[in-house]
Design an enzyme around this catalytic site. Structure first.
Site, mmCIF file in Angstrom:
data_model
loop_
_atom_site.group_PDB
_atom_site.id
_atom_site.type_symbol
_atom_site.label_atom_id
_atom_site.label_comp_id
_atom_site.label_asym_id
_atom_site.label_seq_id
_atom_site.Cartn_x
_atom_site.Cartn_y
_atom_site.Cartn_z
ATOM 1 N N GLU A 274 85.607 -80.818 46.798
ATOM 2 C CA GLU A 274 85.414 -81.459 48.100
ATOM 3 C C GLU A 274 84.293 -82.501 48.026
ATOM 4 O OE1 GLU A 274 84.583 -80.101 52.747
ATOM 5 O OE2 GLU A 274 83.906 -78.832 51.101
ATOM 6 N N LYS B 66 90.732 -82.547 56.701
ATOM 7 C CA LYS B 66 90.241 -81.174 56.851
ATOM 8 C C LYS B 66 90.535 -80.649 58.254
ATOM 9 C CE LYS B 66 85.928 -78.646 55.815
ATOM 10 N NZ LYS B 66 84.577 -78.835 55.223
ATOM 11 N N CYS C 257 88.432 -76.808 51.961
ATOM 12 C CA CYS C 257 87.263 -75.939 52.128
ATOM 13 C C CYS C 257 87.416 -74.861 53.199
ATOM 14 C CB CYS C 257 86.014 -76.779 52.356
ATOM 15 S SG CYS C 257 84.479 -75.842 52.073
#
Length: 361
Positions: A97, A173, A210
Site C-alpha cells: 500500500e 480503498k 489494507c
C-alpha cells in the site's frame, strides 16, 4: 505440545527458483522465497497455472528527504526486485500500500505528504509501471496516493497495469480506518469504485486495500464479481493488527473459494514532528514497526510461510487456479449461501426503523 492439542499442518511444496535470482536477491539484500499450490489433475481441463509475486519493503530515504528523491529511490529499489521477479517467471506482481512514499497519513500534516499524490492514469509512477509491464510481460498492481485532477481529490488507489503496458483500470480503498494512529480521513475518504475485478491474461484479479481485510463482506463482493485472486496490499504495525494478520486473508480464501495475497511493508518510519493518536498515547514520532510477514493463502485452507518480519522480500508463488473450482465443488459455500435472505435482512438493517429479530420471553 499440551495433551489433546492437535496441530494441523498443510505441506506446501517449495518452488525451486533460478540460482541467479537467488544470488541477485542476496546481493541486493532482500529475501526471496518460492512456493507452489497444486490442484488435482482433471480430465477435461488443463492446469491454469500462474505465478504471483508479492513485494514488501522499507522506505529507502529518510522521510524528510526531497519528495522526488524519495519517489525515485523507491522506483529504483522496486525495479531491482521486479527484475528478479521476472527471472522467477512471475506473471502478476503486487506492491504494498502507498509504496512510493512513507506511510505518513496518520501524522495529519498535509505538507509535504500530499505532494506524493499522482495521476493514476498518467503519473510518474504509472508510467514507470507501464515500462516494467511491457518489458517483462507482467501485470503490475501499483497502490499509490492518487490525485484526481478534475476535482483535485485524493484517493488511496491501486492502479492495475496490463502485461501489454496499458492501464487496465484502478480501484480505490473501500474502508478507511479510524483506529489509534490510523485515522486516514484527513487525506482521503472511502472509495467510490465498488468491487472491481480485472480480467487479465493470467486470471481475474481484485485489490482489497489494507483495512478492507477486516470486513468479510468486502472480500465476499470481490469474489461475487468473479475474482480468482484477491490482493491485499497493506501498511500495518505490530501491537495493532499482528494477531489478526495471519488469519484474515486465509479465512477469506476459504470462505470465498479463491486465492488471497497479503502484502505488508517493513521497517519503522520516523517523522520530524510529533503527533498524537486516538488511543491516548503520548505524542510520538513513529507508528512502531511494520511487520512484513507477507503470504499467500489458498481456497483449501493452506497457506505459504510468510516473508520476514524485518527484511525486504519477494514472495513468488505458483498456483493452479483450477483449485478454486475443485474446492467450491467440495464445500459448495456459494451454492449453499442464502444470499437473497441476507440481502433482505441487510436491507432492513440499514433502515432507521430497524428492529433486531430477537425473541423474548
Amino acid at each position: 505440545m499440551r495433551v489433546n492439542e492437535v496441530i494441523f499442518v498443510w505441506v506446501i511444496r517449495v518452488l525451486v527458483l533460478p540460482a541467479c535470482a537467488m544470488e541477485i536477491a542476496l546481493e541486493r539484500d532482500f529475501e526471496l522465497q518460492g512456493y507452489m499450490f497444486e490442484a488435482s489433475t482433471e480430465q477435461l481441463r488443463t492446469p491454469r497455472t500462474v505465478r504471483v509475486g508479492l513485494i514488501q519493503n522499507r522506505i529507502v530515504l529518510p522521510t524528510d528527504a526531497p519528495v522526488l528523491d524519495q519517489i525515485t529511490a523507491l522506483h529504483k529499489r522496486i525495479g531491482e526486485m521486479v527484475d528478479v521477479a521476472a527471472m522467477c517467471g512471475v506473471n502478476i506482481v503486487c506492491f504494498q500500500e502507498a509504496w512510493t512514499m512513507p506511510f505518513a497519513f496518520c501524522t495529519r500534516e498535509k505538507e509535504p505528504w500530499t505532494e506524493f499524490a499522482e495521476s493514476a492514469e498518467e503519473g510518474y509512477t504509472t508510467r514507470f509501471c507501464q515500462e516494467l509491464a511491457k518489458k517483462y510481460n507482467m501485470v503490475v498492481i501499483s497502490p499509490i496516493l492518487e490525485r484526481e485532477e478534475v476535482h483535485n481529490v485524493l484517493w488511496n488507489t491501486a492502479v492495475v497495469v496490463s502485461n501489454s503496458g496499458s492501464v487496465l483500470g484502478k480501484t480505490r480503498k473501500n474502508h478507511i480506518p479510524r483506529v489509534g494512529d490510523f485515522n486516514e480521513s484527513t487525506y482521503y475518504m472511502e472509495g467510490n469504485t465498488g468491487h472491481k475485478v480485472f480480467q487479465t491474461q493470467f486470471g481475474k484479479i481484485a485489490v482489497n486495500i489494507c483495512y478492507g481485510r477486516h470486513h468479510p463482506l468486502n472480500w465476499f463482493m470481490y469474489s461475487m464479481n468473479g475474482a480468482e485472486i484477491i490482493f491485499n496490499p497493506s501498511a500495518t504495525v505490530g501491537g495493532l493488527s499482528e494477531p489478526m494478520w495471519s488469519i484474515e486473508a486465509r479465512n477469506a480464501a476459504i470462505a470465498n473459494h479463491c486465492f488471497t495475497c497479503g502484502i505488508n511493508r517493513v521497517g519503522t518510519e520516523h517523522f520530524n514532528n510529533e503527533f498524537t493518536s486516538g488511543d491516548g498515547k503520548k505524542a510520538h514520532q513513529d507508528f512502531g514497526y511494520f511487520y512484513g510477514s507477507s503470504y499467500v493463502a489458498a481456497p483449501d485452507g493452506s497457506r505459504s510461510p510468510g516473508l520476514s518480519r524485518t527484511r525486504d522480500g519477494l514472495l513468488v508463488t505458483e498456483m493452479d487456479l483450477n483449485l478454486s473450482r475443485q474446492i467450491s465443488d467440495k464445500w459448495s459455500f456459494k451454492m449453499t449461501g442464502r444470499y437473497e435472505e441476507y440481502a433482505e435482512e441487510l436491507t432492513r438493517a440499514t433502515k432507521q426503523d430497524f428492529k433486531p429479530n430477537i425473541i423474548k420471553e
